[in-house]
Design a protein around this motif. Structure first.
Motif, short mmCIF file in Angstrom:
data_model
loop_
_atom_site.label_atom_id
_atom_site.label_comp_id
_atom_site.label_asym_id
_atom_site.label_seq_id
_atom_site.Cartn_x
_atom_site.Cartn_y
_atom_site.Cartn_z
N GLU A 189 0.75 -1.14 0.00
CA GLU A 189 0.21 0.26 -0.13
C GLU A 189 0.76 1.25 0.01
OE1 GLU A 189 -3.41 1.90 2.79
OE2 GLU A 189 -2.70 -0.01 3.11
N ARG A 190 0.43 2.09 -0.82
CA ARG A 190 1.01 3.59 -0.81
C ARG A 190 0.23 4.42 0.45
NH1 ARG A 190 0.30 8.56 -3.28
NH2 ARG A 190 2.10 9.79 -3.83
N LEU A 191 1.13 4.99 1.26
CA LEU A 191 0.91 5.52 2.26
C LEU A 191 1.04 7.22 2.14
CD1 LEU A 191 2.03 3.83 5.51
CD2 LEU A 191 -0.02 3.61 4.10
N GLY A 192 1.66 7.82 1.14
CA GLY A 192 1.99 9.01 1.01
C GLY A 192 3.27 9.31 0.19
N PHE A 193 3.82 10.67 0.47
CA PHE A 193 4.92 10.66 -0.52
C PHE A 193 6.04 11.77 0.19
CE2 PHE A 193 1.77 14.23 -1.70
CZ PHE A 193 2.56 15.32 -1.93
N TYR A 194 7.03 11.90 -0.27
CA TYR A 194 8.13 12.97 0.27
C TYR A 194 8.75 13.48 -0.99
CZ TYR A 194 12.38 14.55 2.27
OH TYR A 194 13.49 15.13 2.69
N ASN A 195 8.73 14.69 -0.85
CA ASN A 195 9.46 15.47 -2.01
C ASN A 195 10.56 16.46 -1.54
OD1 ASN A 195 10.37 16.72 -4.20
ND2 ASN A 195 8.22 18.04 -4.67
N PRO A 196 11.82 15.98 -1.28
CA PRO A 196 12.76 16.50 -0.88
C PRO A 196 13.26 18.00 -1.56
CG PRO A 196 13.70 14.86 -2.10
CD PRO A 196 12.30 14.57 -1.97
N ILE A 197 12.77 18.10 -2.63
CA ILE A 197 13.12 19.31 -3.32
C ILE A 197 11.98 20.21 -3.55
CG2 ILE A 197 15.39 18.61 -4.53
CD1 ILE A 197 13.56 18.17 -7.19
N ALA A 198 11.06 20.12 -2.67
CA ALA A 198 9.76 20.88 -2.74
C ALA A 198 10.33 22.43 -2.34
CB ALA A 198 8.80 20.59 -1.73
N LYS A 199 9.82 23.47 -3.15
CA LYS A 199 10.07 24.90 -2.82
C LYS A 199 8.80 25.57 -2.63
CE LYS A 199 14.42 25.15 -5.29
NZ LYS A 199 14.58 23.95 -5.59
N GLY A 200 8.91 26.52 -1.92
CA GLY A 200 7.72 27.65 -1.71
C GLY A 200 6.56 27.01 -1.18
N GLY A 201 5.55 27.22 -1.94
CA GLY A 201 4.09 26.69 -1.46
C GLY A 201 4.01 25.05 -1.84
N GLU A 202 4.98 24.34 -2.50
CA GLU A 202 4.84 23.04 -2.73
C GLU A 202 4.60 22.25 -1.50
OE1 GLU A 202 7.56 21.55 -5.34
OE2 GLU A 202 7.27 23.12 -6.66
N GLU A 203 3.87 21.33 -1.39
CA GLU A 203 3.84 20.23 -0.53
C GLU A 203 4.88 19.40 -0.47
OE1 GLU A 203 0.35 17.77 1.81
OE2 GLU A 203 0.21 17.91 -0.43
N GLY A 204 5.83 19.22 0.53
CA GLY A 204 6.83 18.38 0.81
C GLY A 204 6.64 16.83 1.31
N LEU A 205 5.77 16.63 1.94
CA LEU A 205 5.38 15.59 2.78
C LEU A 205 3.91 15.41 3.07
CD1 LEU A 205 6.68 13.07 4.23
CD2 LEU A 205 6.54 14.38 6.46
N ARG A 206 3.42 14.22 2.46
CA ARG A 206 2.11 13.95 2.87
C ARG A 206 2.06 12.41 3.20
NH1 ARG A 206 -2.13 14.30 -1.91
NH2 ARG A 206 -1.40 16.41 -1.92
N VAL A 207 1.40 12.26 4.43
CA VAL A 207 0.98 11.03 4.85
C VAL A 207 -0.50 10.68 5.45
CG1 VAL A 207 2.04 9.04 6.44
CG2 VAL A 207 3.48 10.91 5.83
#
Length: 84
Positions: A34-52
């Motif tokens: 199952e996929r629980l969420g994501f992590y974007n280490p290069i998120a900038k500004g208003g972008e979402e960096g982590l969702r779980v």
């Protein structure tokens, strides 16, 4: 054993990670349960960096899944950010 870990995606030099529940014996980017969420280490500004999905994370931990050290660190950072 079932683990909660990162699965890498994205292009070369532009990493993007899915937080997945997988069997420990499978490859890092292979099959998952199952996929629980994501992590974007290069998120900038208003972008979402982590969702779980917290409800699913709680469920999987209750049935014995263990999170990798990196996922534990990310979850602690997210909890500290929401608490502050």
């Amino acid at each position: 054993m079932v683990v909660i870990r990162l699965s890498r995606g994205g292009a070369k030099a532009r990493p993007f990670f899915n937080i997945v529940v997988a069997d420990k014996r499978t490859r890092r980017d292979g099959r998952f349960i199952e996929r629980l969420g994501f992590y974007n280490p290069i998120a900038k500004g208003g972008e979402e960096g982590l969702r779980v999905a917290q409800d699913r994370l709680t469920y999987w931990k209750s049935v014995g899944a263990q999170a990798s050290p990196t996922v534990e660190r990310l979850l602690k950072q997210a909890a500290a950010k929401t608490a502050a």
